[in-house]
Motif scaffolding. Structure first.
Motif, PDB file in Angstrom:
ATOM      1  N   UNK A 198       0.703  -1.126  -0.030  1.00  0.00           N
ATOM      2  CA  UNK A 198       0.043   0.018   0.080  1.00  0.00           C
ATOM      3  C   UNK A 198       0.992   1.131   0.066  1.00  0.00           C
ATOM      4  N   UNK A 199       1.968   1.192  -0.259  1.00  0.00           N
ATOM      5  CA  UNK A 199       3.110   2.537  -0.404  1.00  0.00           C
ATOM      6  C   UNK A 199       3.523   2.433  -1.874  1.00  0.00           C
ATOM      7  N   UNK A 200       4.094   4.138  -2.106  1.00  0.00           N
ATOM      8  CA  UNK A 200       4.626   4.073  -3.259  1.00  0.00           C
ATOM      9  C   UNK A 200       5.960   4.357  -2.819  1.00  0.00           C
ATOM     10  N   UNK A 201       7.163   3.901  -3.376  1.00  0.00           N
ATOM     11  CA  UNK A 201       8.573   3.660  -2.995  1.00  0.00           C
ATOM     12  C   UNK A 201       9.456   4.532  -3.799  1.00  0.00           C
ATOM     13  N   UNK A 250       5.197   8.942   6.436  1.00  0.00           N
ATOM     14  CA  UNK A 250       5.957   8.056   5.529  1.00  0.00           C
ATOM     15  C   UNK A 250       6.945   7.166   6.627  1.00  0.00           C
ATOM     16  N   UNK A 251       7.686   6.355   5.597  1.00  0.00           N
ATOM     17  CA  UNK A 251       8.821   5.613   6.380  1.00  0.00           C
ATOM     18  C   UNK A 251       9.948   5.604   5.572  1.00  0.00           C
ATOM     19  N   UNK A 252      11.003   5.775   6.216  1.00  0.00           N
ATOM     20  CA  UNK A 252      12.549   6.250   5.477  1.00  0.00           C
ATOM     21  C   UNK A 252      13.485   5.000   6.051  1.00  0.00           C
ATOM     22  N   UNK A 253      14.178   4.335   5.035  1.00  0.00           N
ATOM     23  CA  UNK A 253      15.160   3.374   5.542  1.00  0.00           C
ATOM     24  C   UNK A 253      16.344   3.612   4.802  1.00  0.00           C
ATOM     25  N   UNK A 261      18.806   5.071  -0.130  1.00  0.00           N
ATOM     26  CA  UNK A 261      17.798   5.450   0.974  1.00  0.00           C
ATOM     27  C   UNK A 261      16.414   4.940   0.149  1.00  0.00           C
ATOM     28  N   UNK A 262      15.602   4.528   1.075  1.00  0.00           N
ATOM     29  CA  UNK A 262      14.360   4.224   0.514  1.00  0.00           C
ATOM     30  C   UNK A 262      13.216   5.111   1.431  1.00  0.00           C
ATOM     31  N   UNK A 263      12.295   5.744   0.634  1.00  0.00           N
ATOM     32  CA  UNK A 263      11.142   6.447   1.040  1.00  0.00           C
ATOM     33  C   UNK A 263       9.894   5.792   0.758  1.00  0.00           C
ATOM     34  N   UNK A 264       8.988   5.410   1.744  1.00  0.00           N
ATOM     35  CA  UNK A 264       7.781   4.851   1.498  1.00  0.00           C
ATOM     36  C   UNK A 264       6.536   5.751   1.962  1.00  0.00           C
ATOM     37  N   UNK A 265       5.825   6.092   0.804  1.00  0.00           N
ATOM     38  CA  UNK A 265       4.642   7.016   0.896  1.00  0.00           C
ATOM     39  C   UNK A 265       3.503   6.250   0.920  1.00  0.00           C
ATOM     40  N   UNK A 266       2.154   6.549   1.644  1.00  0.00           N
ATOM     41  CA  UNK A 266       1.052   5.788   1.307  1.00  0.00           C
ATOM     42  C   UNK A 266       0.389   6.127  -0.020  1.00  0.00           C
ATOM     43  N   UNK A 267      -0.031   5.100  -0.700  1.00  0.00           N
ATOM     44  CA  UNK A 267      -0.477   5.330  -1.966  1.00  0.00           C
ATOM     45  C   UNK A 267      -1.982   6.099  -1.781  1.00  0.00           C
ATOM     46  N   UNK A 268      -2.173   6.694  -2.954  1.00  0.00           N
ATOM     47  CA  UNK A 268      -3.502   7.299  -3.047  1.00  0.00           C
ATOM     48  C   UNK A 268      -4.638   6.497  -3.572  1.00  0.00           C
ATOM     49  N   UNK A 269      -5.694   6.611  -2.851  1.00  0.00           N
ATOM     50  CA  UNK A 269      -6.916   5.435  -3.210  1.00  0.00           C
ATOM     51  C   UNK A 269      -7.966   6.314  -3.981  1.00  0.00           C
ATOM     52  N   UNK A 287      10.804  15.178   8.968  1.00  0.00           N
ATOM     53  CA  UNK A 287       9.890  15.177   7.547  1.00  0.00           C
ATOM     54  C   UNK A 287       9.269  14.131   7.716  1.00  0.00           C
ATOM     55  N   UNK A 288       9.890  12.803   7.796  1.00  0.00           N
ATOM     56  CA  UNK A 288       9.087  11.423   7.707  1.00  0.00           C
ATOM     57  C   UNK A 288       7.891  11.320   8.696  1.00  0.00           C
ATOM     58  N   UNK A 289       8.151  11.903   9.757  1.00  0.00           N
ATOM     59  CA  UNK A 289       7.017  11.818  10.927  1.00  0.00           C
ATOM     60  C   UNK A 289       5.951  12.737  10.468  1.00  0.00           C
TER      61      UNK A 289
END
Length: 450
Positions: free
Chosen positions: A373-376, A428-431, A442-450, A422-424
């Motif tokens: 459910x994330x855009x990466x 989002x989620x940052x790895x 670096x990986x940024x995971x952002x919730x997909x749009x529904x 910014x992640x908080x």
């Protein structure tokens, strides 16, 4: 007047008024019951006399007949229609009742009379005489015993009120102390904090979970937060001062060198100007990041909306390439839409691209994918990488992996700390993954749009 005394006075007065009202209700209720009972007894006495008269078997004079039914504490008499007494008799010692005015009543009357400072029940009932005339049988009875009982009840209630005020006064004092104690403790603690400069907390040895305990717990939580923020502020100022000290020292050294030899030696002049300009740019960048971190509560007002991740990366990378003349490869297999704040996601992307630029001379890869459910977003460089030990701390504010490398690249240890905040803000989620000599991803995971 102190709050404690006001609470004490108010609760005492309130309970006193309530006690008075309750006692008055008790007194008047019993008074009503007792007098009603006396009136009923008098009515029954009058009805019994009328029944005997109506039997018509009386061969004795009416006065002598009534003598047998006269109340112990009262009087019986018959009043004709003209208001005259046809017959009447009073109990021994109650002859003064005969001095009452004679009034004829055509209907039934039941009331309480006040005579000679005593209360009397009075009942008047119409009767038919033997000659066909109408008269009124009137029974009057003194209720001295009832008055005495009511007087005794009054004294008992007054005494109970006076005696009850003692525990009432003490309990209201205890209540005021109980309410004020956390406030007093809080005030004393704040005064101690102000005098000593040390953060202290209220002792909450009481295990209760009432509102007062909650207030004390909230105060302790607030003090803990203030202490934590105060320590963060001290650490932040200390680290910022340390970071600014070096560029200021460099600027000061080169400016002194310019004064001494800059006009006579063009090489020294050029070197000094470039160094001063470089350090000025570094200080500007550091100051901007410091201000942004200091104002994060005001900055992070996010505007979440549907954003095309592909378009955002395309425009951001183009601006980056124009500014730094670096080779950036964009890889995307599909169109990905996410729900985020576009400007802040761009800022997060710039932070990782800037780090990739600093620590790698090779190309930079930006990859766009969708996962669950994330855009990466993946930002990959092929530079010097980060060790496993340092990777755990790179998001700490002012932490730098390598001192010499950071001086060369211009890093301050603030960018990744800002990325974490910014992640908080973006939910989002940052790895970050890296290997020495192989580069960093670096990986940024952002919730997909529904």
């Amino acid at each position: 007047m102190k709050l404690q005394n006001r609470i004490h006075l108010f609760t005492t007065a309130l309970f006193f008024v309530l006690l008075i009202l309750i006692n008055m209700a008790i007194y008047f209720s019993f008074s009503r019951i007792l007098i009603s009972s006396e009136l009923e007894d008098t009515e029954e006495e009058a009805e019994r006399i009328i029944e005997e008269i109506n039997r018509g078997t009386n061969d004795v004079p009416l006065t002598d007949f009534l003598r047998a039914y006269v109340p112990v504490n009262g009087m019986v008499q018959v009043i004709n229609e003209e208001g005259g007494v046809e017959a009447g008799i009073a109990a021994t010692g109650k002859q003064r009742l005969q001095e009452l005015p004679e009034n004829y009543f055509s209907g039934e009357i039941t009331e309480v009379l006040e005579y000679n400072e005593n209360q009397h029940t009075f009942v008047s009932t119409p009767i038919i005489q033997e000659d066909g005339g109408v008269a009124a049988l009137q029974v009057t009875e003194e209720i001295a015993s009832t008055q005495e009982n009511l007087q005794t009840l009054k004294f008992v209630l007054i005494a109970a009120t006076i005696i009850g005020m003692i525990p009432l006064f003490l309990s209201s004092r205890l209540l005021s102390n109980l309410i004020i104690r956390p406030i007093t403790s809080m005030t004393r603690t704040m005064q101690e904090i102000r005098k000593s400069g040390n953060f202290k907390r209220i002792d909450l040895s009481n295990k209760s979970r009432d509102e007062l305990h909650t207030m004390g717990q909230s105060f302790n939580d607030m003090i803990e937060l203030l202490e934590e923020n105060y320590k963060k502020q001290e650490r932040f100022v200390s680290n910022a001062s340390h970071e600014l000290k070096t560029p200021l020292t460099v600027v000061e050294s080169y400016s002194s060198l310019l004064k001494r030899r800059g006009l006579s030696d063009p090489d020294i002049f050029q070197e000094s100007v470039e160094a001063i300009n470089s350090e000025a740019e570094r200080m500007k960048e550091l100051t901007e990041q410091l201000l942004m971190l200091a104002k994060k509560d005001a900055q992070w007002n996010v505007n979440m909306e549907k954003v095309s991740l592909n378009q955002l990366v395309k425009t951001s990378v183009q601006a980056f390439v124009n500014a730094y003349d670096r080779n950036v490869d964009i890889q995307a297999d599909q169109e990905v839409n996410v729900t985020t704040d576009e400007q802040k996601l761009k800022q997060l992307l710039y932070i990782f691209m800037d780090n990739a630029k600093k620590y790698s001379e090779d190309k930079i890869t930006v990859r766009i994918t969708a996962m669950d459910s994330f855009g990466v977003l993946e930002i990959i460089d092929y530079g010097i990488g980060i060790s496993k030990e340092d990777l755990e701390r790179v998001f700490d504010r002012f932490y730098r992996v390598d001192e010499a490398r950071n001086r060369k690249s211009g890093g301050f240890g603030l960018g990744l700390s800002l990325a974490k905040e910014l992640e908080q803000a973006l939910k989002a989620e940052v790895f970050l993954s890296s290997e020495l000599g192989s580069g960093t991803k670096a990986m940024i995971k952002v919730p997909l749009s529904h």
